[in-house]
Design an enzyme around this catalytic site. Structure first.
Site, PDB file in Angstrom:
ATOM      1  CB  CYS A 126       5.432   2.151 -12.077  1.00 22.12           C
ATOM      2  SG  CYS A 126       6.657   1.731 -10.807  1.00 22.12           S
ATOM      3  N   PRO A 152       3.060   4.531  -0.647  1.00 22.38           N
ATOM      4  CG  PRO A 152       3.365   6.581  -1.734  1.00 22.38           C
ATOM      5  CD  PRO A 152       3.552   5.101  -1.927  1.00 22.38           C
ATOM      6  N   GLY A 153       0.402   5.156  -0.210  1.00 21.33           N
ATOM      7  CA  GLY A 153      -1.030   5.315  -0.003  1.00 21.33           C
ATOM      8  C   GLY A 153      -1.761   6.003  -1.139  1.00 21.33           C
ATOM      9  CB  ALA A 197      -0.948   0.005   1.203  1.00 23.34           C
ATOM     10  CE  LYS A 233      -0.700   2.265  -8.021  1.00 22.38           C
ATOM     11  NZ  LYS A 233       0.470   2.848  -7.313  1.00 22.38           N
TER      12      LYS A 233
END
Length: 443
Positions: free
Chosen positions: A216, A98-99, A96, A101
């Site tokens: 990515c 750094p948050g 998760a 998404k």
């Protein structure tokens, strides 16, 4: 290789999300514009904007400080939109931090939903929790386990997001050495980890549930070949994705129905997104027992004492939270728990989905002392919906806000210990009252 041309952005500026209700969007945009920022809507989501003029770093804006925007690469916004969780639903985000998404998923499920953000790295877990707190995302709870060993019940999640560690080839413009660092055999451990994570995610997915897989990177071994692995080895069904407007897409053999962002021509990171469904009649595997120690509460300490658990929590009645800066009626369904002096919110679906011996943490509401809640300064989600003249400081000039945040106090006729801080019709947080003055206490 096929290329799908859709309108690419006119500029290569940064993108961000608005973290507010549709009713609050005009006020958040007005706050940005009052500080000189210009932007335009992204074509793929009503929450997303693309920056056109940045007079100062966007991260230093008042909207960013108060958690009303989240800066995010436009490609990174796609996986939650591809998963498209139901309002009020529950989502597991396996990797998760750094948050980015995780937070978008929380927006999509809404205040009555539940998102569990798992971050294997303890150091990155702190970043995840800080970001979710700043954004006032009460539906998000967090934990830290190796993603392939998450101690959750098989077949229990209707929606799962998996954005695993990858080689990051799509970020080459920002990190020029990434192609050099991740080549040949160096990539194989990542491919192996991705498959372990995919296998466990498939096991946790409920029959009929959806799993989004994203990276990515532009590496075929981490993208199209992993899709074939998920289909042939795990029995998942590929769900064709409709291309989102505003991007230029590539399609390589084996990637039919998945999305591969042409980063250079899209003004974004190179990115890959695939969506799967677990067949309704799929058989569940029986996992080996996981080495999880009994937990007494949903918080885990770090460092050498990481295995220790907090003492059992005490449930607080909602009315115990009531105050001039906190309306407990605005809380979503769930429980309010006291751990030591910390008050945390546990979403309703957490009790259904999380095993009782699992270690996790709910959203922080504040501290409980002297028989009352001292709300966290940034807790705007529970501020009354309209400012009250007797308990609220309403400012109109951004410079006044900036001065307050820089440490300058301000004269006031308000009485009591605390007041709600507003910019026009936008709730911001809580400030302290001294005799005849107001002081910002944001950390």
């Amino acid at each position: 290789m096929k290329t799908s041309e859709t309108p690419a952005p006119a500029t290569a500026g940064r993108s961000f999300r608005l973290l507010c209700s549709p009713e609050e969007m005009p006020c958040v945009e007005a706050l940005l514009q009052a500080q000189g920022y210009r932007f335009e809507p992204e074509p793929f989501s009503p929450f997303c904007r693309r920056l056109l003029d940045e007079p100062r770093p966007l991260g230093a804006s008042l909207a960013a400080f108060f958690g009303y925007i989240y800066i995010q690469d436009r490609s990174s916004m796609l996986p939650p939109l591809a998963l498209d969780p139901a309002a009020g639903g529950s989502v597991l985000d396996i990797c998760a931090s750094p948050g980015s998404k995780t937070g978008f998923l929380a927006q999509l499920v809404g205040k009555n939903g539940f998102v569990l953000g798992n971050e294997p790295s303890r150091a990155r877990l702190a970043t995840l929790r800080a970001n979710m707190h700043a954004c006032n995302l009460l539906p998000v709870s967090t934990c830290t386990y190796e993603g392939q060993n998450l101690p959750l019940r098989p077949g229990s999640w209707e929606a799962i997001q998996l954005d695993p560690p990858c080689s990051g080839w799509g970020t080459v413009e920002k990190h020029p050495r990434v192609m050099e660092l991740w080549q040949g055999e160096k990539v194989q451990p990542l491919v192996g980890l991705q498959r372990l994570l995919l296998r466990h995610a498939a096991d946790l997915l409920a029959p009929g549930g959806k799993l989004v897989y994203s990276t990515c990177t532009t590496n075929v071994a981490e993208n199209e070949e992993q899709v074939r692995f998920a289909e042939q080895e795990l029995g998942l069904e590929r769900l064709p994705l409709t291309p989102f407007p505003g991007f230029v897409w590539e399609e390589l053999p084996g990637g039919e129905g998945t999305l591969r962002v042409d980063g250079q021509r899209s003004g974004a990171q190179g990115f890959y997104v695939a969506l799967f469904r677990k067949p309704a009649g799929a058989l569940q595997s029986v996992p080996e027992p996981l080495p999880v120690q009994p937990a007494a509460g949903p918080a885990r300490r770090g460092g050498k004492n990481a295995a220790k658990r907090e003492q059992p929590g005490q449930e607080l009645p909602r009315e115990a939270l009531a105050g001039p800066c906190c309306d407990p009626a605005l809380l979503p369904p769930g429980r309010v728990m006291l751990y030591g002096d910390q008050v945390r919110f546990l979403p309703e679906d957490a009790a259904r989905l999380l095993p009782p011996d699992m270690v996790w943490q709910g959203a922080l509401l504040g501290k409980f002392a002297g028989g009352r809640l001292h709300p966290a300064p940034r807790l705007r989600a529970l501020l009354p919906r309209r400012p009250d003249a007797g308990t609220a400081l309403v400012l109109d000039d951004p410079d006044e806000l900036t001065a307050l945040l820089s440490g300058q106090s301000r004269r006031t006729a308000l009485e009591g210990r605390e007041a709600a801080l507003w910019w026009r019709d936008l709730p911001l947080g809580r400030v302290s009252l001294k005799p005849g003055r107001v002081v910002a206490t944001f950390s």
